[in-house]
Design a protein around this motif. Structure first.
Motif, PDB file in Angstrom:
ATOM      1  N   GLY A 207       0.812  -1.212   0.000  1.00  0.00           N
ATOM      2  CA  GLY A 207       0.000   0.000   0.000  1.00  0.00           C
ATOM      3  C   GLY A 207       0.842   1.256   0.000  1.00  0.00           C
ATOM      4  N   ASN A 208       0.182   2.388   0.252  1.00  0.00           N
ATOM      5  CA  ASN A 208       0.869   3.687   0.233  1.00  0.00           C
ATOM      6  C   ASN A 208       0.730   4.447   1.545  1.00  0.00           C
ATOM      7  N   ASP A 209       0.145   3.796   2.563  1.00  0.00           N
ATOM      8  CA  ASP A 209      -0.089   4.457   3.847  1.00  0.00           C
ATOM      9  C   ASP A 209       0.861   3.905   4.909  1.00  0.00           C
ATOM     10  N   PRO A 210       1.928   4.634   5.246  1.00  0.00           N
ATOM     11  CA  PRO A 210       2.908   4.122   6.213  1.00  0.00           C
ATOM     12  C   PRO A 210       2.327   3.929   7.613  1.00  0.00           C
ATOM     13  N   LYS A 211       1.402   4.793   8.004  1.00  0.00           N
ATOM     14  CA  LYS A 211       0.821   4.683   9.343  1.00  0.00           C
ATOM     15  C   LYS A 211      -0.014   3.412   9.473  1.00  0.00           C
ATOM     16  N   GLU A 212      -0.758   3.112   8.455  1.00  0.00           N
ATOM     17  CA  GLU A 212      -1.570   1.889   8.451  1.00  0.00           C
ATOM     18  C   GLU A 212      -0.660   0.664   8.497  1.00  0.00           C
ATOM     19  N   ALA A 213       0.429   0.709   7.760  1.00  0.00           N
ATOM     20  CA  ALA A 213       1.356  -0.424   7.708  1.00  0.00           C
ATOM     21  C   ALA A 213       2.034  -0.677   9.054  1.00  0.00           C
ATOM     22  N   CYS A 214       2.218   0.354   9.843  1.00  0.00           N
ATOM     23  CA  CYS A 214       2.957   0.235  11.100  1.00  0.00           C
ATOM     24  C   CYS A 214       2.116  -0.234  12.289  1.00  0.00           C
ATOM     25  N   LYS A 215       0.814  -0.273  12.142  1.00  0.00           N
ATOM     26  CA  LYS A 215      -0.051  -0.630  13.273  1.00  0.00           C
ATOM     27  C   LYS A 215       0.265  -2.031  13.794  1.00  0.00           C
ATOM     28  N   ASN A 216       0.658  -2.093  15.075  1.00  0.00           N
ATOM     29  CA  ASN A 216       0.942  -3.353  15.771  1.00  0.00           C
ATOM     30  C   ASN A 216       2.117  -4.138  15.181  1.00  0.00           C
ATOM     31  N   ALA A 217       2.942  -3.481  14.369  1.00  0.00           N
ATOM     32  CA  ALA A 217       4.119  -4.160  13.813  1.00  0.00           C
ATOM     33  C   ALA A 217       5.133  -4.452  14.924  1.00  0.00           C
ATOM     34  N   THR A 218       5.850  -5.569  14.778  1.00  0.00           N
ATOM     35  CA  THR A 218       6.912  -5.890  15.742  1.00  0.00           C
ATOM     36  C   THR A 218       8.281  -5.432  15.232  1.00  0.00           C
ATOM     37  N   ILE A 219       8.401  -5.268  13.918  1.00  0.00           N
ATOM     38  CA  ILE A 219       9.606  -4.701  13.313  1.00  0.00           C
ATOM     39  C   ILE A 219       9.183  -3.612  12.337  1.00  0.00           C
ATOM     40  N   ILE A 220       9.758  -2.428  12.480  1.00  0.00           N
ATOM     41  CA  ILE A 220       9.585  -1.364  11.490  1.00  0.00           C
ATOM     42  C   ILE A 220      10.946  -1.095  10.881  1.00  0.00           C
ATOM     43  N   THR A 221      11.010  -1.123   9.568  1.00  0.00           N
ATOM     44  CA  THR A 221      12.294  -0.982   8.886  1.00  0.00           C
ATOM     45  C   THR A 221      12.156  -0.072   7.679  1.00  0.00           C
ATOM     46  N   THR A 222      13.275   0.481   7.268  1.00  0.00           N
ATOM     47  CA  THR A 222      13.281   1.393   6.127  1.00  0.00           C
ATOM     48  C   THR A 222      14.636   1.335   5.439  1.00  0.00           C
ATOM     49  N   ASP A 223      14.814   2.172   4.446  1.00  0.00           N
ATOM     50  CA  ASP A 223      16.076   2.270   3.708  1.00  0.00           C
ATOM     51  C   ASP A 223      16.217   3.712   3.247  1.00  0.00           C
ATOM     52  N   THR A 224      17.402   4.047   2.789  1.00  0.00           N
ATOM     53  CA  THR A 224      17.633   5.394   2.277  1.00  0.00           C
ATOM     54  C   THR A 224      16.686   5.697   1.123  1.00  0.00           C
ATOM     55  N   TRP A 225      16.264   6.935   1.037  1.00  0.00           N
ATOM     56  CA  TRP A 225      15.384   7.350  -0.054  1.00  0.00           C
ATOM     57  C   TRP A 225      16.161   7.564  -1.351  1.00  0.00           C
ATOM     58  N   VAL A 226      17.454   7.808  -1.231  1.00  0.00           N
ATOM     59  CA  VAL A 226      18.279   8.102  -2.411  1.00  0.00           C
ATOM     60  C   VAL A 226      19.440   7.117  -2.441  1.00  0.00           C
ATOM     61  N   SER A 227      19.313   6.075  -3.230  1.00  0.00           N
ATOM     62  CA  SER A 227      20.359   5.064  -3.331  1.00  0.00           C
ATOM     63  C   SER A 227      21.443   5.498  -4.304  1.00  0.00           C
ATOM     64  N   MET A 228      22.551   4.724  -4.336  1.00  0.00           N
ATOM     65  CA  MET A 228      23.638   5.025  -5.260  1.00  0.00           C
ATOM     66  C   MET A 228      23.130   5.050  -6.694  1.00  0.00           C
ATOM     67  N   GLY A 229      23.503   6.104  -7.423  1.00  0.00           N
ATOM     68  CA  GLY A 229      23.068   6.257  -8.799  1.00  0.00           C
ATOM     69  C   GLY A 229      21.804   7.082  -8.944  1.00  0.00           C
ATOM     70  N   GLN A 230      21.214   7.488  -7.808  1.00  0.00           N
ATOM     71  CA  GLN A 230      19.970   8.269  -7.848  1.00  0.00           C
ATOM     72  C   GLN A 230      20.175   9.694  -7.332  1.00  0.00           C
ATOM     73  N   GLU A 231      21.416  10.097  -7.218  1.00  0.00           N
ATOM     74  CA  GLU A 231      21.717  11.397  -6.620  1.00  0.00           C
ATOM     75  C   GLU A 231      21.049  12.563  -7.354  1.00  0.00           C
TER      76      GLU A 231
END
Length: 310
Positions: A207-231
């Protein structure tokens, strides 16, 4: 010949077997016991993308297993001057016992593996980052969160998101991915994951709703928004990812025992706030160390399984 190119190629039992081996070797290492699991073995390490954790963990790892790592950047070998991947593969694999590649398209590492005489490990491609997920799940196991696991991945639908899809669909846990519109995961990879999920019982939500995705999660994880080659996309991406920062408000939506993971490098104030990555909910630096131990498990397992197949 068994390679380690994507978790798509592995069963639940094999993944857990590798992690059990990694945990065993980690305990030995912590007690300063270094067994020669791979005596006098040479690991060729081909880097077309720069790295901190991948280089240090693989080079240290093979040394602790009784072997040696050989660092090869694209500037050091003929691959960087236009030599076909198939030729580089046949030459390098005739001189070393195992190869790790950190490159761009998955098709490049697949071609290398096709012509290789030795096992090949994916240290990162544009599509997948399987060794990172092995370290992540080892960290989750150590934290005692692998039972009733709910993982919320917030951010770009990139190689890390794809690898979470593969891991969840193989092991059978719940995964929720929330990305901005236009940054969704690859449809073909998602379809593969959904097929595997039918067998494992995994629950996958996109989906596109981060708050909905995080409800009752046991692990919340992410990554950089700008990876190598996307500068060159940085300014636009920062605008598009507004509202996707993992901060105290986002973490508060998770379960009482929720923990935070990030593969690093992390850009504080963008995909994660300073207080979260440095706070008590963060397992980020345990996760980073586990790259070393998880990858030792992968290398030893591959070495052993390919010996049996000879």
């Amino acid at each position: 010949m068994r390679h380690f190119l994507t978790l798509k190629d592995y069963t639940k039992e094999e993944i857990l077997e590798i992690l059990e081996l990694a945990s065993k070797i980690k305990k030995e290492t912590k007690n300063r016991v270094f067994k020669d699991y791979m005596p006098k073995h040479t690991l060729g390490m081909i880097f077309e993308k720069s790295s901190t954790r991948t280089r240090v963990s693989f080079e240290t790892g093979i040394y602790q297993l009784g072997g040696i790592g050989l660092f090869l950047s694209s500037n050091d070998i003929q691959l960087g001057r236009g030599e076909p991947m198939s030729d580089t593969s046949r030459v390098v694999s005739s001189m070393v016992d195992m190869v790790m590649i950190r490159t761009f398209a998955q098709s490049k590492i697949e071609e290398f593996a096709k012509y290789s005489k030795v096992p090949v490990i994916n240290g990162l491609t544009t599509e997948y980052h399987p060794v990172q997920l092995m370290a992540d799940y080892l960290t989750i196991q150590e934290a005692g969160l692998d039972k009733d696991l709910i993982v919320s991945y917030i951010g770009d639908g990139n190689n890390l998101a794809h690898s979470w899809l593969m891991l969840a669909s193989k092991l059978g846990f719940e995964l929720r991915i929330a990305t901005p519109k236009g940054y969704e995961v690859d449809e073909n990879i998602l379809n593969d994951a959904l097929k595997f999920a039918k067998e494992s019982g995994a629950k996958i939500t996109i989906g596109n709703d981060p708050k909905e995705a995080c409800k009752n999660a046991t692990i919340i994880t992410t990554d950089t928004w700008v990876s190598m080659g996307q500068e060159d996309e940085k300014e636009q991406r920062i605008k598009d990812f507004d509202g996707y920062i993992v901060d105290s408000k986002m973490m508060a939506l998770g379960a009482n025992n929720v923990k935070f993971l990030h593969c690093l490098p992390a850009y504080r104030g963008y995909e994660v706030s300073e207080d979260i990555i440095e706070g008590s909910q963060s397992l980020v630096f345990e996760e980073a160390e586990n790259r070393l131990h998880a990858q030792k498990g992968v290398m030893v397992w591959l070495n052993n399984i390919n010996k049996k197949d000879k």
